[in-house]
Design an enzyme around this catalytic site. Structure first.
Site, PDB file in Angstrom:
ATOM      1  N   GLU A 197      25.952  -7.703  17.496  1.00 44.54           N
ATOM      2  CA  GLU A 197      24.706  -7.615  18.792  1.00 44.54           C
ATOM      3  C   GLU A 197      23.974  -6.572  18.414  1.00 44.54           C
ATOM      4  OE1 GLU A 197      24.984  -9.884  20.809  1.00 44.54           O
ATOM      5  OE2 GLU A 197      27.246 -10.323  20.593  1.00 44.54           O
TER       6      GLU A 197
ATOM      7  N   CYS B  99      18.012  -2.998  23.687  1.00 43.13           N
ATOM      8  CA  CYS B  99      17.569  -3.847  22.516  1.00 43.13           C
ATOM      9  C   CYS B  99      16.764  -4.710  22.787  1.00 43.13           C
ATOM     10  CB  CYS B  99      19.174  -4.243  22.098  1.00 43.13           C
ATOM     11  SG  CYS B  99      19.866  -5.225  23.615  1.00 43.13           S
TER      12      CYS B  99
END
Ligand code: NAD
Length: 469
Positions: free
Chosen positions: A231, A265
């Site tokens: 991720e 993110c």
């Protein structure tokens, strides 16, 4: 060469005069050995009992949630209101993960083959969960629960920048589970590498930068027994179309830029504007950004905290010195203090790409900066906007602002991103959905809802008809 982090003391990024506790690196082999020993027993524990154990961890975490939220604000600079939201997500994740486990771990009967058959999801063994600083509990927790529910012991390595609060969370989890089933590994990149490359580790869930993720993937590439879920980062665009509700889009873009000071993110770091509405939108955006003034993150009203550390602050300061490839519409600043508190504070910045430049794609447009900095571009039609949105190595999150359903789906059908939203900030990622990116943002094993699909080993069982009594 990765330097070894053996003993360290973090600074509170919102108050450099605070003294935080010293942290020591954890030796890895004893943790992995204990987890390996615990694995067969934990795999045999019925799901209902695993759930009960985890419910007891949830109750203990609920009691200290306010303390943990404050500790996140002190240690990482995340505004207290956001840190409270993180704890809410941590607690909410338990029931969602239990529901996912009941749904995805059940055997699947197969009746259309030559013999009675079923597909089982077996525990894989020891899992390494590596987490970043920006959600110091939530992200590691979100990856750990599916592993634990599937019967895999977890060794959790949090970010060294959030060692204190992550350590407190981990101790509560560990004491609710049998010995060896949940362990805490404190350390930096070297510790993460030692853990992930340990021959007994069977699964890795790594959340962090694309650079570190790639390095790790290369290190474990030869060991086919290890499963790796990545991720990674993002350079997420908001597309604001000619028919959009501009004040609401401006607010959503400002929020997406400034939550966690841009250190998410899925932060909004690019905006692609229909040419006709660009000037009006940018004016509204600058207005919306006025609500994000840097403040002490431990104050309940704070909306914009500091960056995580000196390196990030210096990097932001240097980014603000760049002007290649465009012009500053709002020139942010890296501040040394706010309200008498020394810290790594920053103000948001907006850079308009284009104009005099020799470089049509300057680093401010392409590199993940992890700070409240937005690169703005314009487009004349949908094809041009799509081409710009997709011209990124990342593909995590993208938001489209329009009132037209047809326009939204025209974009959604061609956007190369794992998460696509209409009229919501790029940061709006609830735990009820999968969360993962394409390209450099991940390797096709989305976390969040349903991550449990990726933590087991599938086994096909076939029994010759009428051969067993
Ligand atoms: P980082 O990559 O520096 O570190 C993340 C974690 O990995 C830390 O625990 C670190 O100690 C460890 N680590 C670093 N290098 C390693 C290596 N080679 N092998 C094993 N472990 C290693 O990231 P960070 O600065 O803590 O967090 C910011 C990054 O994380 C950004 O790029 C952000 O986009 C990304 N992120 C991604 C998601 C997502 O779900 N896609 C969520 C949050 C943050």
């Amino acid at each position: 060469m990765i330097p070894e982090l053996t003993t360290w003391r973090n600074q509170s990024p919102g108050n450099l005069d605070l003294r935080l506790d010293e942290v020591h690196r954890t030796p890895i082999p004893p943790l992995v050995d204990a987890a390996t020993k615990a694995a067969p027993g934990w795999a045999r524990v019925p799901l209902s009992e695993r759930i009960e154990r985890l419910r007891s961890a949830r109750s203990k975490l609920e009691i200290v949630q306010e303390d943990l939220a404050l500790q996140i604000a002190i240690e990482t600079g995340k505004p207290l209101a956001e840190a409270r939201g993180e704890l809410g997500a941590v607690l909410g994740k338990f029931e969602l993960s239990f529901a996912d486990a009941s749904r995805h771990l059940a055997d699947e009967r197969v009746t259309d083959g030559p013999h009675p058959a079923r597909v089982r999801r077996r525990a894989r063994g020891v899992a390494a969960v590596i987490a970043p600083f920006n959600f110091p509990i939530h992200l590691g927790h979100g990856a750990s629960l599916p592993h634990l529910l599937a019967g895999n012991p977890v060794v959790f390595k949090p970010s060294p920048s959030a060692a204190g609060v992550a350590g407190r969370y981990a101790r509560i989890m560990a004491e609710s589970l049998p010995p060896g089933v949940f362990a805490l590994a404190q350390g930096g990149a070297d510790c993460g590498i030692e853990l992930c490359t340990h021959p007994s580790v069977r699964s890795i869930c790594f959340t962090g930068s694309a650079t570190a993720g790639r390095h790790l993937a290369q290190l474990v590439a030869d060991d086919f027994s290890k499963d790796l879920a990545l991720e990674l980062g993002g350079k997420n665009a908001a597309i604001v179309w000619s028919d959009a509700d501009l004040p609401s889009a401006a607010q959503a873009v400002a929020d997406g830029m400034c939550l966690t000071a841009g250190q998410r993110c899925n932060a909004t770091s690019r905006v692609i504007l229909h040419r006709e509405i660009a000037p009006a939108f940018l004016e509204l955006l600058i207005e919306s950004l006025r609500r994000y003034t840097p403040a002490d993150p431990t104050e309940p009203e704070a909306r914009l905290g500091p960056l995580i550390d000196r390196r990030a602050w210096e990097q932001y300061r240097l980014a603000l010195d760049q002007s290649e490839g465009g012009d500053w519409i709002l020139h942010g600043e890296a501040l040394r203090a706010v309200d008498g508190l020394r810290g790594f504070y920053v103000q948001p910045a907006v850079f308009a790409v284009g104009g005099k430049s020799a470089d049509p794609r300057p680093p401010l447009l392409t590199k993940e900066l992890f700070a409240p900095l937005l690169a703005a571009q314009t487009a004349s039609d949908i094809d041009q906007a799509l081409a710009e949105a997709n011209r990124s190595v990342y593909g995590l999150s993208c938001s489209v602002f329009t009132k037209s359903e047809a326009t939204f789906w025209r974009f959604a059908d061609e956007l190369q991103a794992g998460n696509v939203y209409a009229n919501l900030p790029t940061t709006f990622s609830p735990s009820t959905l999968p969360f993962g990116g394409w390209g450099e943002s991940g390797n096709g094993k989305p976390g969040g809802r349903g991550f449990i699909r990726f933590v087991t080993a599938e086994q096909a069982i076939q029994i010759r008809t009428d051969s067993l009594a």
